[in-house]
Design an enzyme around this catalytic site. Structure first.
Site, PDB file in Angstrom:
ATOM      1  N   ARG A  56       0.831  -1.197   0.000  1.00 54.19           N
ATOM      2  CA  ARG A  56       0.000   0.000   0.000  1.00 54.19           C
ATOM      3  C   ARG A  56       0.872   1.256   0.000  1.00 54.19           C
ATOM      4  NH1 ARG A  56      -2.142   1.297   4.095  1.00 54.19           N
ATOM      5  NH2 ARG A  56      -1.213  -0.120   5.594  1.00 54.19           N
ATOM      6  N   LYS A 198      -8.585  -2.604   0.467  1.00 50.07           N
ATOM      7  CA  LYS A 198      -8.526  -1.765   1.663  1.00 50.07           C
ATOM      8  C   LYS A 198      -9.358  -0.502   1.522  1.00 50.07           C
ATOM      9  CE  LYS A 198      -6.070  -4.357   4.327  1.00 50.07           C
ATOM     10  NZ  LYS A 198      -6.760  -5.053   5.441  1.00 50.07           N
ATOM     11  N   HIS A 217     -10.775  -4.767  11.951  1.00 52.40           N
ATOM     12  CA  HIS A 217      -9.661  -5.315  11.170  1.00 52.40           C
ATOM     13  C   HIS A 217      -9.185  -6.567  11.891  1.00 52.40           C
ATOM     14  CE1 HIS A 217      -5.345  -4.861   9.425  1.00 52.40           C
ATOM     15  NE2 HIS A 217      -6.123  -5.544   8.609  1.00 52.40           N
ATOM     16  N   LYS A 239      -2.878 -12.952  11.578  1.00 51.42           N
ATOM     17  CA  LYS A 239      -4.335 -13.084  11.554  1.00 51.42           C
ATOM     18  C   LYS A 239      -4.777 -14.242  10.670  1.00 51.42           C
ATOM     19  CE  LYS A 239      -5.829  -9.187  10.049  1.00 51.42           C
ATOM     20  NZ  LYS A 239      -4.542  -8.747   9.508  1.00 51.42           N
ATOM     21  N   THR A 240      -4.285 -14.251   9.440  1.00 52.68           N
ATOM     22  CA  THR A 240      -4.700 -15.285   8.486  1.00 52.68           C
ATOM     23  C   THR A 240      -4.190 -16.649   8.917  1.00 52.68           C
ATOM     24  OG1 THR A 240      -4.716 -13.670   6.687  1.00 52.68           O
ATOM     25  CG2 THR A 240      -4.617 -15.990   6.070  1.00 52.68           C
ATOM     26  N   ASP A 254      -9.777 -11.317   7.541  1.00 52.86           N
ATOM     27  CA  ASP A 254      -9.208  -9.974   7.651  1.00 52.86           C
ATOM     28  C   ASP A 254     -10.176  -8.877   8.087  1.00 52.86           C
ATOM     29  OD1 ASP A 254      -6.872  -8.321   7.362  1.00 52.86           O
ATOM     30  OD2 ASP A 254      -7.748  -7.490   5.553  1.00 52.86           O
TER      31      ASP A 254
END
Length: 528
Positions: A56, A198, A217, A239-240, A254
């Site tokens: 990003r 996003k 998030h 997280k994943t 996510d």
């Protein structure tokens, strides 16, 4: 007059003979390969390179300041304003640019698995592989839903259009501009597909609180007994990885909303980091990468087309995008009840936070507002090594409203449903980055599974003297010396120094929340 003009131009663009709407996965794969945008891998996925933008670009992200946003957005370094005039002039240029393309690709779908609050959207792409990306990441409509589909938001993505900062009012050739009034996301100059995902999340973070729904998030899964768990954390914290558990059903990896009815996934797919990915350590993710999946910036053997997930020559931020049904053990639809356990994930490059600790209500609010982690190399332009950062609510780049709006909503939810909250450090142990080592994933999994099973609710703990955190003294499958980070350092004086250094950073960061959070600061932050 320019508003009406670009509205007409968008309609003209969508009615052009070069526009292909709702192509199937095989059609998009064929297009991406035949157009030279991507290559097939041995696993059947396609792989693309995104050039110099491998993550990003937050400095190129803007929100249009107008009557509908002026008094609502938390303006600052994250939410940077741009004028309506600048947006509309650039929007008109991008539409003209796209008119000249041989092919354009349009996807129509949704954000939000709960029909009561979902957002209908359309995405206009210059690249076929980008259209495959959004097809897999957002929620795909049924044939019946497609017939009745009316888009509430439009993403216009033109990677080959390069802005001129001096003329167009941007910071560089790349731009990601959200107009909440016009309901448009305008993207150009960057090929990184994650900007589309996003941007919609940021929009949901603006819209859902108005409906009394907390956008988060986080990843989420559910056990056989209906026990829901949330995993908060920034990119690279796990997280994943931790939510893709063969023993629990995945809700999403996510982005989620928490309404009065429970939790729902905002997306229809997963966007996993895949640097150092292996079938042994992350079997669910590894197995999900097959035909229809999209790999970003993964190096592939030119002859065998076998991905080399250990190769970081293009970026550390290698990615895999795939539909959620590529994971075998999922909830369909992606909706579940209220969370029983909440896990805050941090990748601590200082190596001083406990690998797992139980949080009081005040500590939970403190660490949610703090959102400490280390940004990992490649997740954003300019990040070349782990850098300590505080990202409010573990997602400040995507939060258009003031942080306390989300924090107060979370606190209320914790009280209402009695959720247990844990802080888990998936970062370094035995020393800071460059000295210590990354926490062993098998130990982290054992700790998290114990927390989700309720085995840590009433165990013996000891207090971390610097941060005041309750650290379990014994967890099955985890060496006891790992549980207290001070014991993992060979030089305890060095640990104390580094821990106090981080504690000071926490205190300094928390000052920005002012007297509103004074009680939380006193009861939830580092000890004196």
């Amino acid at each position: 007059m320019i508003s009406a003009k670009i509205g007409d131009e968008l309609n003209m663009l969508l009615s052009g003979k070069n526009v292909q709407v709702q192509l199937s996965v095989p059609q998009l794969v064929e297009k991406a390969v035949s157009r030279g945008e991507a290559k097939l891998t041995a696993d059947g996925a396609i792989v693309s390179e995104t050039g110099k933008y491998t993550g990003r670009s937050p400095k190129d992200r803007f929100i249009v300041e107008d009557a509908s946003t002026k008094d609502k957005i938390d303006w600052g370094k994250v939410n940077v304003p741009i004028s309506s005039d600048v947006f509309e002039r650039l929007y008109a240029k991008v539409l003209t640019h796209l008119h000249g393309k041989d092919e354009l690709f349009v996807f129509k779908g949704f954000a939000g698995a709960d029909p009561a609050s979902r957002l209908s959207l359309q995405v206009i792409n210059e690249f076929a592989w980008h259209n495959l990306f959004v097809h897999q990441l957002f929620i795909r409509p049924t044939e019946e839903e497609l017939l009745a589909h009316e888009s509430q938001f439009t993403i216009v993505s033109a990677p080959t259009f390069k802005a001129d900062p001096k003329v167009d009012g941007t910071n560089s050739e790349a731009f990601i501009i959200v107009s909440l009034e016009k309901r448009v996301v305008l993207i150009g100059g960057t090929e990184y597909a994650g900007e589309m995902k996003k941007s919609i999340f940021s929009i949901m973070n603006f819209l859902l609180p108005e409906k009394g729904i907390l956008p988060m998030h986080c990843s989420a899964n559910v056990g056989d007994e209906g026990d829901v768990a949330l995993f908060f954390g920034l990119s690279g914290t796990g997280k994943t990885t931790l939510s893709a558990d063969a023993n629990r059903k995945l809700i999403g990896d996510d982005e989620h909303g928490w309404s009065d009815n429970g939790v729902f996934n905002i997306e229809g797919g997963c966007y996993a980091k895949c640097i150092n990915l292996s079938a042994e350590k992350e079997p669910e993710i590894h197995g999900a990468i097959r035909f229809g999946s999209v790999l970003e910036n993964v190096v592939v053997d030119p002859e065998t087309r076998v991905p080399d997930y250990d190769n970081n020559s293009l970026t550390e931020n290698t990615r895999a995008a795939y539909p959620i049904h590529h994971i075998d053990n999922i909830v369909t639809p992606s909706i579940a009840g209220h969370p029983k356990t909440i896990v805050f994930l941090t990748a601590d490059a200082f190596g001083v936070l406990p690998p797992i600790s139980k949080l009081t209500k005040e500590q939970a609010m403190y660490h949610f507002l703090s959102g400490f982690t280390s940004k990992l190399a490649g997740t954003e332009r300019g990040i070349t090594s782990p850098t300590a950062t505080f990202s409010t609510c573990f997602g400040s780049p995507f939060l258009p409203l003031h942080a306390t709006v989300y924090a107060e909503m979370l606190g209320k939810k914790i009280d209402e449903h009695g959720a247990q909250v844990f802080l888990v450090n998936t970062g370094w142990t035995g020393g800071e980055y460059g000295v210590g080592k990354r926490m062993d994933l098998k130990y982290t999994r054992a700790m998290v599974r114990a927390a989700l099973a309720g085995k840590l609710n009433d165990v013996e703990t000891e207090v971390n003297e610097v941060f005041g955190l309750q650290m379990p003294t014994a967890i099955e499958g985890v060496p006891s010396e790992v549980l207290n980070p001070r014991n993992a350092w060979t030089d305890v004086d060095a640990y104390d120094k580094k821990a106090n250094e981080l504690a000071d950073l926490f205190r300094e960061n928390f000052k920005k929340f002012g007297t509103v959070s004074e009680e939380i600061s006193l009861k939830g932050g580092p000890t004196a």
